[in-house]
Write an enzyme that holds these catalytic residues in place. Sequence first.
Site, PDB file in Angstrom:
ATOM      1  N   CYS A 150      -5.665  -2.596   2.710  1.00 50.25           N
ATOM      2  CA  CYS A 150      -5.534  -2.441   4.152  1.00 50.25           C
ATOM      3  C   CYS A 150      -6.793  -2.881   4.908  1.00 50.25           C
ATOM      4  CB  CYS A 150      -5.163  -0.996   4.486  1.00 50.25           C
ATOM      5  SG  CYS A 150      -4.630  -0.742   6.203  1.00 50.25           S
ATOM      6  N   LYS A 209      -9.610   2.372  -3.326  1.00 52.19           N
ATOM      7  CA  LYS A 209     -10.130   1.929  -2.035  1.00 52.19           C
ATOM      8  C   LYS A 209     -11.494   2.538  -1.770  1.00 52.19           C
ATOM      9  CE  LYS A 209      -8.863   1.443   2.852  1.00 52.19           C
ATOM     10  NZ  LYS A 209      -7.894   1.775   3.906  1.00 52.19           N
ATOM     11  N   GLU A 222       0.834  -1.216   0.000  1.00 51.75           N
ATOM     12  CA  GLU A 222       0.000   0.000   0.000  1.00 51.75           C
ATOM     13  C   GLU A 222       0.860   1.253   0.000  1.00 51.75           C
ATOM     14  OE1 GLU A 222      -3.487   2.087   2.776  1.00 51.75           O
ATOM     15  OE2 GLU A 222      -2.183   0.524   3.594  1.00 51.75           O
TER      16      GLU A 222
END
Length: 529
Positions: free
Chosen positions: A395, A343, A273
């Site tokens: 994440c 995301k 990430e």
Amino acid sequence: MSQVRSFFSTTLLTSRWACVFFALLFGIAGTFSFSPFHFWPAAILSLFGLLSLTLNRSIKQSALIGFCWGLGLFGSGISWVYVSIFQFGGMSAPISLFIVLLLVAYLSLYVLLFSCLLGALCPQTTWWRLTLAAPVFWQITEYLRGSIFTGFPWLQFGYTQIQGPLQGIAPILGVEGITFILMIVTGLLAYAWHQRLKIALLLALAFLFLPWPLRYLDWFTPEPKKAVQVALVQGNIDQAIKMDIHSVNDILQIYKNETLPDIDKASIIIWPESAIPDIEKNQKTFLKEMDELLRNHHASLITGILGEQKSSAAPIHDLLFNKVIVIGEKKPYEYPAMNSYEKHHLVPFGEFIPLENMLHRLIPFFNRPMSSFSSGRYEQAPLNVKGLNVITAICYEIILGQQIRDNFQPNADFLLTISNDAWFGHSIGPWQHFQMARMRALELGRPLLRVTNTGVTALIGPRGNVLAQLPQFTRQVLKATLIPTSGITPYARFGIWPLWSMALIMGGIALYCSLHTSFGLNKKGKREQ
């Protein structure tokens, strides 16, 4: 045994402070059932304590016990949040502690709600209170905890069974289904303890251990013809350096240097990430150079980066995205990368700030770089790399089983999650995160690649088993062979609806039994008068 039961029935029933103490203790015990401790019986002990302590209590007493139990669980289980706020947020120790306690108290309110619902709607100590109502009310309050204010579904007890006897339930009902059955088991144990019934104990053991053979069912089919060599790069970049804009070129050189030795060996190379801690348009030159290098060596790169686009609502402001892109494919890279994922589920106070303008002025922690992201679409197409379809999560998203399942497609070859858990230092947080990622592989019957900045970087098999892993806080490359799988698990096909249907039926039976019993008691009382 009779002496122990006598101690609990006298001391705990008569002393309010003893109840508070034991509620805290049982809550803390629950943390040891999760990674990195992996002592799954502690989950049953913890829930047993909660159910037992709330028997024969008023609603106010049950509320206090539930709240204190929550303080014990969340106070010990998410203490790692303090590391992020104090070490990287620039806050003083007292203020950091206050913020963590505020979060812990908020999460404990859901256990308080559970205890109140159980005490109000099923006040008598009956089998339906403990084995029907308790699992249903727990399911409802856990759903609320995972949904309200974008949700924080951390420390769901189903995750403790990733290596426990209920592991085989995951591909059928998901982690929520495991939690549900754990509550049934615990309710039966509490009823057996309170009523001294061996049959309830035997039923509890049956619910716990009879599902054991399910773990050996093959819900998936390995596809060895699609096997591919992968290289997972764990950069181990210090968080202070990662947040420094002047360190971007140094960070890029580190990842490039770690990648070059394996560029002829691995078909798919993955960086974690925000491995490129800059906006994509600022790094077009670097990306084009890497793209050409990768294509010359017949390799592809999946990397975390920051994306940016103009806002139609406010043209003078650009929208910032936490993003994953693929380069090195047959078609040369062009900005912006179309083979990408943005995301969706952002972390409150980490990636976006509620009441942003006010909090930025009041609390400097919320002035951290990259804390104002925009959300991508809920459902997005899989990434395509080397002809393989990849379901991606960034994440925090990997803990959201429903979101991963909703993005899952039958033609998916494997799962991917990239993360940066450096925010949480040497705490237990990254290990809990890793445990939840493993559950996604088990639920959907797909191998999962987890690539992180500081660890835990690993290749996880379709049964949730760890096939290869790098040690934390090292700069290394994990080289492995990934074998994709095919097939659809019941959870992938039906999701959580079978569980909610079962909960609706069980809840209806429990409420009927409770109302019928209360009506009978009231009627008997009137007759005696």
